[in-house]
Every structure is written in structure tokens, then in C-alpha cells.
Design a protein around this motif. Structure first.
Motif, PDB file in Angstrom:
ATOM      1  N   ILE A   1      47.632  25.066  37.598  1.00  0.00           N
ATOM      2  CA  ILE A   1      46.517  25.642  36.849  1.00  0.00           C
ATOM      3  C   ILE A   1      45.632  26.419  37.815  1.00  0.00           C
ATOM      4  N   LEU A   2      45.404  27.690  37.517  1.00  0.00           N
ATOM      5  CA  LEU A   2      44.488  28.526  38.284  1.00  0.00           C
ATOM      6  C   LEU A   2      43.294  28.842  37.403  1.00  0.00           C
ATOM      7  N   LEU A   3      42.111  28.453  37.850  1.00  0.00           N
ATOM      8  CA  LEU A   3      40.875  28.686  37.100  1.00  0.00           C
ATOM      9  C   LEU A   3      40.129  29.858  37.735  1.00  0.00           C
ATOM     10  N   VAL A   4      39.668  30.782  36.890  1.00  0.00           N
ATOM     11  CA  VAL A   4      39.033  31.995  37.394  1.00  0.00           C
ATOM     12  C   VAL A   4      37.654  32.155  36.760  1.00  0.00           C
ATOM     13  N   GLY A   5      36.613  32.275  37.604  1.00  0.00           N
ATOM     14  CA  GLY A   5      35.272  32.516  37.095  1.00  0.00           C
ATOM     15  C   GLY A   5      34.316  31.382  37.427  1.00  0.00           C
ATOM     16  N   LYS A   6      33.052  31.692  37.474  1.00  0.00           N
ATOM     17  CA  LYS A   6      32.050  30.709  37.908  1.00  0.00           C
ATOM     18  C   LYS A   6      31.903  29.547  36.929  1.00  0.00           C
TER      19      LYS A   6
END
Length: 460
Positions: A385-390
Motif C-alpha cells: 500500500i502506497l499512501l499519497v498526500g498529507k
């Protein structure tokens, strides 16, 4: 004033708001925005071939030049012209039926499916792309001619009265709300606010005596449509109360389903990904059935429809890998639907690239954390899982050590500040993104620009 402007429109029935696109004889509406003022381009567009420039700044009009049309506000004039044109539809030899579509999720896909279905029998004009706002709806209506038989008008909303205002312009004869969910909470305030805003379409049809197409299994919409002339449809696995019902068969990766029309069943093998698209197909089939499109024609239309514009597009990579690109937009409802559907996918390896969900206001932290909690569930079978964003990164950082262990039990989880960080190789020249195995779901809000991830795979 609008009647005079309409006379010009009848002589030159092509409208543009883009100074770079000036068809010969077209009418230019000099709209203003935060960073531009169309009035400044009025002289330029007239030199390019426009026959008339509608402006609201008298200072740009040369003395004695009759090619300028001065109004108090250009956007209001555009909307009033479209509303006036809409009123003429009923006076034509073959009146045009207007179908209004809105909803939190699936409205553009449903509009495209409906266009495909109705075009099997009728000359249809539908909203281009997602031009569904205060500018796009008038532009759509002004493209309707006496050669058309049906106009499908998509209506979007970010604020409580947007749908009501767009209904004032478009005056739909039929209405369809795909669903309601948690989106644009910054503007609507709550889910209840979303429901109230979207069902302004029902209020409009209640005043005009129009008909509504209603998902019989939707607990928010069904009571709001009480007292209207309702045409029901349903997901047969949830609710068996509809003129047309749909049943899920499989989704690996494309959706296969069964449609039942008053006892006649047909099987559809679509090019759509995600079981959440089943109800959108049933909605389009129901409208088609109401307008006399046969089940065989519905099958031809739906099976021939190819999704585009970053809406659940399936992209093949090397070594048998695939990308499901669903990066046009995201909100808590559509994100959860996409994840639940992807969890049912039978691919051997399933990886995620999830970008922030925008415009959630005070609910943002809670909604991103809800997604993290879903991913922790034992029955969720995703790999990396790659999470993107603050927002997603903050949600991950807020987890307890036990929760992090639970989330990471069978997978690796990494956070990236933005799309640039996601697509930048590390010091060894490697990139986690391009190392993801199997089928990869890329899902996030438009502001995250996750489609740029395709370049890392050599896709332009």
C-alpha cells in the motif's frame, strides 16, 4: 435584453467562452475568473472570426462597434440565454425531452452509459465530459437543436443551492440521482446537506410534474421521491423492487451481470471495473426501457461502452501486471466502494496507491482514518500500500503501534507527501511504485494528480 441576444444566437448558434477557440460566426461570452478577464480578449476574438462579443465592461467597446453586446454580468447572461433557449424546446415540432442527472458518485459514467443506450434509438445530445457546472450546463443546452430528440444534462454541485439553480436553467422533464454520499463536505457541511442539495432535482420535478428514476434500494433517495411519478430500478441482490433489476455475476476484472426487464433476462459482459457500476448500468437500462429501447439494444450499448478519462480504466503492463486507474476523483463513499470491489477481485496480487480525498473540511481526518481502519480488517487481501498526500500520511502517523502492526501484518505500507515524491527514485535508483506486483488500483482526488504515476511505467 435576452430576447435580443437570442435573435443573435439564432443567426449564429455557436457559443464559445474560450478566446483560443473561435469558430467562424460564433458568439463569445467574456467570462471572468480569479485569474482572467474575458473582456480583455473581446477585440481579439472578433478578429479571429466571432460575430459577437458579450461583455460586461463598457470600457472595452470601441465607439460605434456593433459587434459588442453589453450586459450587467456575462455569466448571468449566458445562463439566461440558455434558460430562454430551453423554453423553446417545447414549442418545436418535435419537443426535446430533457433528462437531468446528478449524484455524488457515478453521474458521469451513468450519463455516458445512458447516452450510449438512448443513442441506439434517438438523436441524443449529452453533456460533454464533465461540463456540469454553472457554465457547463448552459453551454450544453445551447448546443441543443431541433434535430435532437433527447438532451441529457449532467449537473454537479459543491454548494447547497447549485442543483436548484441548474434546474432553474435546464427545467428537466426527467430526473435521476445516482446516489448520495460524503463528498464536498466543506461546502455541504454534512451528509444530510448533500441529500438536501441533490434532491433539489426532485423538488424541480415536483413543480413541473416530471418523472424520476429512483434506486429502490437507496434509503436516502426513496423517501425524498415520495409523491413523485417514480420509475423504480434496483440491485436484485439488495432490493427486488424495480422495472429493471440487475444481479452481480463476476468482476475479475470486468463486471459481468444479469439484467432483468419485466421477466426477460439478459447477460452483460461489460468493459467496466467494479461491482459499484452495476447500479449505474441498471439505471441507464431503466431509462432506456422507459424510452422504448429494447433489451437487445441495451446489451449492444452497454457492452460496447469503453470507460475513459481516468474512470476505472484498465491498463495492461508488462509481465502480466495491470493498473486500474480511477484517479479522476475520490470521496469517502467512492473510495470505500472502490476498495471493497477491488478486494473481491480474484487477482493473485493486489496493490494500492491511494491519494488524499479532498474538500472534506472538518471531517477529513476522520474519513481518512476510516479508510485506514478498513485496510486493517483481516478479510482485506491487499498487498503493498502506497499512501499519497498529507491527509493519508497524517492518518497513518496517528495509528497506535498495535494498529500499525495490524495494518502491516501481511504487507508493506509507505507514505509519500505528493505525486512528485511518489515518482522520484530513491538513492539506489529504485521506485516503490514501479516495483508493485500484480494488479494496482490507483485511486485519489483530482487534486492529487495520480495519473502522473503512469509516466513512471512508461505510459504517456
Amino acid at each position: 435584453m435576452i430576447a435580443t441576444l437570442y435573435t443573435h444566437y439564432l443567426a449564429h448558434p455557436v457559443v464559445t467562452t474560450d478566446s483560443r477557440n473561435c469558430p467562424e460566426g460564433s458568439i463569445f461570452f467574456a467570462l471572468k475568473g480569479e485569474r482572467f478577464d474575458g473582456n480583455k480578449f473581446a477585440g481579439e476574438v472578433l478578429g479571429k472570426g466571432c460575430s459577437l462579443a458579450v461583455v460586461d465592461d463598457a470600457s472595452v467597446i470601441p465607439a460605434g462597434d456593433s459587434r459588442y453586446f453589453l450586459v450587467p454580468d456575462v455569466l448571468t447572461a449566458l445562463q439566461q440565454l440558455a434558460a430562454y433557449h430551453r423554453q423553446q424546446f417545447k414549442t418545436w415540432e418535435k419537443p426535446v425531452s430533457v433528462i437531468g442527472i446528478t449524484g455524488t458518485n457515478g453521474k458521469t459514467t451513468t450519463k455516458e452509459l445512458l447516452n450510449a443506450v438512448l443513442s441506439q434509438k434517438y438523436n441524443v445530445l449529452a453533456t460533454a465530459g464533465n461540463l456540469n457546472n454553472q457554465i457547463g450546463v448552459p453551454l450544453t443546452l445551447l448546443k441543443v437543436t431541433q434535430q435532437h430528440e433527447i438532451a441529457i444534462v449532467e449537473m454537479g454541485a459543491n454548494h447547497p443551492m447549485d442543483i436548484a439553480d441548474l434546474c432553474e436553467i435546464s427545467r428537466p422533464d426527467f430526473g435521476l440521482i445516482t446516489n448520495v454520499g460524503k463528498a464536498h463536505l466543506l461546502g455541504f457541511g454534512s451528509l444530510e446537506g448533500v441529500v438536501e442539495a441533490k434532491t433539489k432535482l426532485y423538488d424541480s420535478l415536483r413543480l413541473t410534474g416530471g418523472k424520476v428514476f429512483v434506486d429502490a434500494g437507496n434509503p436516502y433517495l426513496l423517501p425524498k421521491a415520495e409523491g413523485l411519478d417514480r420509475i423504480m430500478y434496483s440491485d436484485a441482490d439488495i432490493c427486488k423492487d424495480g422495472v429493471v433489476m440487475g444481479r452481480f455475476l463476476s468482476c475479475s476484472p470486468y463486471l459481468s451481470m444479469e439484467l432483468t426487464f419485466a421477466g426477460t433476462a439478459i447477460t452483460l459482459d461489460t468493459h467496466l471495473i467494479g461491482n459499484y457500476n452495476l447500479i449505474n448500468i441498471v439505471a441507464a437500462a431503466t431509462v432506456g426501457n422507459t424510452f422504448g429501447v429494447t433489451p437487445a439494444q441495451v446489451k449492444t450499448a452497454i457492452e460496447g461502452y469503453m470507460p475513459k478519462n481516468m474512470r476505472s480504466q484498465l491498463i495492461d503492463l508488462e509481465m502480466g501486471r495491470q493498473i486500474i486507474l480511477d484517479a479522476y476523483n475520490a470521496n469517502p463513499t467512492s473510495m470505500m466502494a472502490a476498495l471493497q470491489s477491488f478486494n473481491r477481485n480474484t487477482a493473485q496480487h493486489k496493490s494500492l496507491v491511494l491519494g488524499d480525498m479532498g474538500e472534506l473540511g472538518e471531517e477529513s481526518a476522520r474519513e481518512h482514518l476510516n479508510i485506514m481502519h478498513y485496510l486493517m480488517q483481516e478479510e482485506v487481501t491487499f498487498g503493498d500500500i502506497l499512501l499519497v498526500g498529507k491527509e493519508f500520511c497524517k492518518a497513518f502517523d496517528s495509528l497506535t503501534d498495535d494498529q500499525v502492526m495490524q495494518l502491516s501484518k501481511h504487507r508493506s505500507v509507505h507514505c509519500y507527501a505528493d505525486i512528485t515524491a511518489l515518482t522520484t527514485p530513491d538513492v539506489t535508483g529504485n521506485m516503490a511504485l514501479t516495483s508493485l506486483p500484480g494488479t494496482i488500483l490507483i485511486k485519489g482526488s483530482r487534486s492529487m494528480q495520480l495519473e502522473k504515476a503512469l509516466k513512471a511505467f512508461g505510459i504517456q
